[in-house]
Enzyme design. Structure first.
Site, PDB file in Angstrom:
ATOM      1  N   THR A 131      -6.746  -3.271  33.450  1.00 31.61           N
ATOM      2  CA  THR A 131      -7.231  -1.780  33.350  1.00 31.61           C
ATOM      3  C   THR A 131      -8.907  -1.523  33.444  1.00 31.61           C
ATOM      4  OG1 THR A 131      -7.565   0.310  32.137  1.00 31.61           O
ATOM      5  CG2 THR A 131      -6.917  -1.960  30.903  1.00 31.61           C
ATOM      6  N   ASP A 132      -9.333  -0.682  34.017  1.00 27.12           N
ATOM      7  CA  ASP A 132     -10.979  -0.667  33.876  1.00 27.12           C
ATOM      8  C   ASP A 132     -11.273  -0.163  32.384  1.00 27.12           C
ATOM      9  OD1 ASP A 132      -9.866   2.226  33.677  1.00 27.12           O
ATOM     10  OD2 ASP A 132     -11.214   2.897  35.448  1.00 27.12           O
ATOM     11  N   GLU A 133     -10.453   0.279  31.800  1.00 22.97           N
ATOM     12  CA  GLU A 133     -10.850   0.564  30.181  1.00 22.97           C
ATOM     13  C   GLU A 133     -11.505  -0.490  29.512  1.00 22.97           C
ATOM     14  OE1 GLU A 133      -8.165   3.097  28.124  1.00 22.97           O
ATOM     15  OE2 GLU A 133      -7.117   3.819  30.033  1.00 22.97           O
ATOM     16  N   TYR A 156      -6.195  -0.482  22.364  1.00 23.16           N
ATOM     17  CA  TYR A 156      -5.321  -0.663  23.602  1.00 23.16           C
ATOM     18  C   TYR A 156      -6.348  -1.477  24.770  1.00 23.16           C
ATOM     19  CZ  TYR A 156      -4.095  -0.058  28.641  1.00 23.16           C
ATOM     20  OH  TYR A 156      -3.727  -0.275  29.727  1.00 23.16           O
ATOM     21  N   LYS A 160      -6.083  -5.412  26.061  1.00 20.40           N
ATOM     22  CA  LYS A 160      -6.175  -5.747  27.502  1.00 20.40           C
ATOM     23  C   LYS A 160      -7.296  -6.800  27.819  1.00 20.40           C
ATOM     24  CE  LYS A 160      -3.710  -4.586  30.354  1.00 20.40           C
ATOM     25  NZ  LYS A 160      -2.462  -5.251  30.822  1.00 20.40           N
TER      26      LYS A 160
HETATM   27  P1  NAD Z   1       4.178   1.511  30.908  1.00 19.42           P
HETATM   28  O1  NAD Z   1       4.137   1.892  29.349  1.00 19.42           O
HETATM   29  O2  NAD Z   1       4.954   2.551  31.645  1.00 19.42           O
HETATM   30  O3  NAD Z   1       5.217   0.144  31.146  1.00 19.42           O
HETATM   31  C1  NAD Z   1       5.299  -1.012  30.431  1.00 19.42           C
HETATM   32  C2  NAD Z   1       6.526  -1.658  30.414  1.00 19.42           C
HETATM   33  O4  NAD Z   1       6.396  -3.192  29.717  1.00 19.42           O
HETATM   34  C3  NAD Z   1       7.788  -0.766  29.951  1.00 19.42           C
HETATM   35  O5  NAD Z   1       8.951  -1.091  30.833  1.00 19.42           O
HETATM   36  C4  NAD Z   1       7.837  -1.558  28.849  1.00 19.42           C
HETATM   37  O6  NAD Z   1       9.250  -1.799  28.311  1.00 19.42           O
HETATM   38  C5  NAD Z   1       7.659  -3.119  29.021  1.00 19.42           C
HETATM   39  N1  NAD Z   1       7.201  -3.925  27.729  1.00 19.42           N
HETATM   40  C6  NAD Z   1       6.501  -3.703  26.792  1.00 19.42           C
HETATM   41  N2  NAD Z   1       6.419  -4.526  25.840  1.00 19.42           N
HETATM   42  C7  NAD Z   1       7.235  -5.445  26.526  1.00 19.42           C
HETATM   43  C8  NAD Z   1       7.261  -6.891  26.021  1.00 19.42           C
HETATM   44  N3  NAD Z   1       6.919  -7.349  24.783  1.00 19.42           N
HETATM   45  N4  NAD Z   1       8.300  -7.899  26.811  1.00 19.42           N
HETATM   46  C9  NAD Z   1       8.678  -7.236  27.916  1.00 19.42           C
HETATM   47  N5  NAD Z   1       8.487  -6.130  28.493  1.00 19.42           N
HETATM   48  C10 NAD Z   1       7.754  -5.283  27.688  1.00 19.42           C
HETATM   49  O7  NAD Z   1       3.047   0.937  31.453  1.00 19.42           O
HETATM   50  P2  NAD Z   1       2.414   1.099  33.013  1.00 19.42           P
HETATM   51  O8  NAD Z   1       1.628   2.156  32.943  1.00 19.42           O
HETATM   52  O9  NAD Z   1       3.398   0.935  33.967  1.00 19.42           O
HETATM   53  O10 NAD Z   1       1.282  -0.027  32.901  1.00 19.42           O
HETATM   54  C11 NAD Z   1       1.666  -1.163  33.631  1.00 19.42           C
HETATM   55  C12 NAD Z   1       0.341  -2.450  33.528  1.00 19.42           C
HETATM   56  O11 NAD Z   1      -0.709  -1.644  34.144  1.00 19.42           O
HETATM   57  C13 NAD Z   1      -0.100  -2.326  31.976  1.00 19.42           C
HETATM   58  O12 NAD Z   1      -0.527  -3.797  31.947  1.00 19.42           O
HETATM   59  C14 NAD Z   1      -1.112  -1.585  31.905  1.00 19.42           C
HETATM   60  O13 NAD Z   1      -2.133  -2.095  30.986  1.00 19.42           O
HETATM   61  C15 NAD Z   1      -1.713  -1.713  33.204  1.00 19.42           C
HETATM   62  N6  NAD Z   1      -2.563  -0.573  33.647  1.00 19.42           N
HETATM   63  C16 NAD Z   1      -1.889   0.730  33.693  1.00 19.42           C
HETATM   64  C17 NAD Z   1      -2.762   1.990  34.095  1.00 19.42           C
HETATM   65  C18 NAD Z   1      -2.002   3.239  34.111  1.00 19.42           C
HETATM   66  O14 NAD Z   1      -2.849   4.363  34.625  1.00 19.42           O
HETATM   67  N7  NAD Z   1      -0.735   3.516  33.630  1.00 19.42           N
HETATM   68  C19 NAD Z   1      -4.106   1.813  34.431  1.00 19.42           C
HETATM   69  C20 NAD Z   1      -4.694   0.538  34.767  1.00 19.42           C
HETATM   70  C21 NAD Z   1      -3.777  -0.617  34.213  1.00 19.42           C
HETATM   71  P1  TYD Z   2      -4.335   9.275  29.286  1.00 24.84           P
HETATM   72  O1  TYD Z   2      -3.199   9.632  30.236  1.00 24.84           O
HETATM   73  O2  TYD Z   2      -3.826   9.011  27.847  1.00 24.84           O
HETATM   74  O3  TYD Z   2      -4.898   8.034  29.863  1.00 24.84           O
HETATM   75  P2  TYD Z   2      -5.988   6.996  29.342  1.00 24.84           P
HETATM   76  O4  TYD Z   2      -6.357   7.608  27.902  1.00 24.84           O
HETATM   77  O5  TYD Z   2      -5.580   5.734  29.604  1.00 24.84           O
HETATM   78  O6  TYD Z   2      -7.224   7.267  30.282  1.00 24.84           O
HETATM   79  O7  TYD Z   2      -5.537  10.362  29.199  1.00 24.84           O
HETATM   80  C1  TYD Z   2      -6.243  10.740  30.504  1.00 24.84           C
HETATM   81  C2  TYD Z   2      -7.192  11.527  29.801  1.00 24.84           C
HETATM   82  O8  TYD Z   2      -6.722  12.671  29.562  1.00 24.84           O
HETATM   83  C3  TYD Z   2      -8.126  11.009  28.827  1.00 24.84           C
HETATM   84  O9  TYD Z   2      -9.424  11.265  28.687  1.00 24.84           O
HETATM   85  C4  TYD Z   2      -7.503  11.599  27.503  1.00 24.84           C
HETATM   86  C5  TYD Z   2      -6.984  12.951  28.117  1.00 24.84           C
HETATM   87  N1  TYD Z   2      -5.924  13.642  27.678  1.00 24.84           N
HETATM   88  C6  TYD Z   2      -6.049  15.108  27.060  1.00 24.84           C
HETATM   89  O10 TYD Z   2      -6.951  15.657  27.075  1.00 24.84           O
HETATM   90  N2  TYD Z   2      -4.624  15.502  26.448  1.00 24.84           N
HETATM   91  C7  TYD Z   2      -3.632  14.710  26.580  1.00 24.84           C
HETATM   92  O11 TYD Z   2      -2.675  15.442  26.005  1.00 24.84           O
HETATM   93  C8  TYD Z   2      -3.463  13.595  26.832  1.00 24.84           C
HETATM   94  C9  TYD Z   2      -2.237  12.703  26.813  1.00 24.84           C
HETATM   95  C10 TYD Z   2      -4.807  12.900  27.343  1.00 24.84           C
END
Ligand code: NAD
Ligand code: TYD
Length: 349
Positions: A131-133, A156, A160
């Protein structure tokens, strides 16, 4: 790449990636999806894939932290490539209960790296999705590049960051063939409704308050999930080994503007008798350590691999809203917990 282990394939991005890989890309091998099925993992996200791709898709319910179970997966399926999505992914949960984030994101990644190292003789690639975070917060200008120093704010993002460092260390120390991608906030189909965009769409449809943290001026760079999946596959195929690539949507938006756009788009697509949904917007207490702004410079992946996002936020959000409107049953099964009951009855938890 013949036998690709996808971890976390039942989550939001993982399920979109598996669908992309099997249905839309030039990949001709087999996907082995390992997922522990936490609250965020939903096998329904891959409904139809197991029958449509019977010969090329396998699901194994396992925890990436379980060395014995994962070792069996590597041996049984002759894993040669890993695309690692599995993680605890929600910042607010990491603030409330960080334990699982340390276990899965750090120890789980370490476990997979060790198994990859043991299988080095036939390992093609370990791709780590991050992630960019990890870069922390930007002020009102500037962009994250691949050389920006790590400065994570939440449990989180710290977990990461630790996993990214381990992946890089395995490349430098053991010569493990790795690639790494750091992407911005994804949105699109199958997004679990605890995250900003699906939460706001569903609350707005139900006429519930739309909780905006702080003053709503925090900025995120929104990336449509299919664009992200294309980027990951491109990096896996053609990215330089040992390198990291930033992936962003070139869609910087303040949270308040995102929520307003969702309200206006819904008003147009599903008008209500009471008029605009904007009055549902409610300012609530800010998230502790809330990063102000994320913005990605994706010049490297653009120049080296020719990747560009195809979706603008306006087109992507419309597709996303339409998907949620057309998948009310999926939403209901999540909201009522029926999806968890289904998992329990099928997988003996
Ligand atoms: P998500 O929470 O929707 O899915 C995570 C999946 O991992 C789930 O299916 C969960 O059951 C599985 N999981 C969790 N713990 C596990 C374990 N111990 N063993 C096996 N499986 C396990 O997450 P996502 O949004 O699909 O994100 C996927 C990846 O992308 C993550 O690594 C996250 O850090 C990264 N990422 C996500 C975003 C975003 O905007 N969603 C942005 C940047 C990076
Ligand atoms: P989120 O979807 O939780 O992603 P991330 O924290 O990984 O960026 O949140 C996106 C942005 O929205 C973040 O600045 C927090 C804000 N946010 C709200 O303002 N209200 C909400 O209920 C949630 C879940 C997030």
């Amino acid at each position: 790449m013949k036998n690709v282990l996808v971890t976390g394939g039942c989550g939001f991005i993982g399920s979109n990636f598996i669908r992309y890989l099997l249905s839309e890309s030039d990949f001709s091998g087999r996907v082995i999806n390992v997922d522990r099925l936490t609250y965020a993992g939903n096998p329904e996200n891959l409904a139809g894939i197991d029958t449509e791709f019977k010969e090329r898709y396998v699901f194994v319910k396992a925890d990436i932290c379980d060395r014995v179970a994962m070792s069996e997966v590597f041996d049984t399926f002759q894993i040669d490539t890993i695309c690692h999505f599995a993680a605890e992914s929600h910042v607010d949960r990491s603030i409330a209960e960080p334990d699982a984030f340390i276990k899965t994101n750090i120890n789980g990644t370490f476990n997979l790296l060790e198994l990859a190292r043991q299988n080095m003789n036939h390992l093609v690639l370990f791709h780590h999705v991050s992630t960019d975070e990890v870069f922390g917060s930007l002020g009102s200008d500037g962009y994250f590049t691949e050389t920006t120093a790590y400065d994570p704010s939440s449990p989180y993002s710290a977990s990461k960051a630790a996993s990214d460092h381990l992946v890089m260390a395995y490349s430098r120390t053991y010569g493990l063939p790795i690639t790494l991608s750091n992407c911005s906030n994804n949105y699109g189909p199958y997004h679990f409704p605890e995250k900003l965009i699906p939460l706001m769409i569903l609350n707005a449809l139900e006429g519930k308050p739309l909780p905006v943290y702080g003053n709503g001026q925090n900025v995120r760079d929104w990336l449509y999930v299919r664009d992200h999946c294309r980027a990951v596959w491109l990096v896996m195929q053609r990215g330089r080994r040992g390198e990291t690539y930033n992936v962003g949507g070139r869609c910087e938006m303040a949270n308040l503007s995102v929520v307003e756009l969702i309200c206006d788009t819904l008003d147009e697509m599903v008008p209500t008798a009471t008029g605009s949904r904007r009055p549902l917007i409610t300012y609530v207490k800010d998230r502790p350590g809330h990063d102000l702004r994320y913005a990605i410079d994706c010049g490297k992946i653009e120049k080296e691999l020719g990747w560009l996002p195809e979706e603008s936020f306006k087109t992507g959000i419309r597709k996303t809203i339409r998907w949620y409107l057309e998948h009310r049953d999926w939403v209901t099964r999540i909201k009522t917990g029926a999806y968890l009951e289904w998992i329990e009855s099928h997988y003996q938890m």
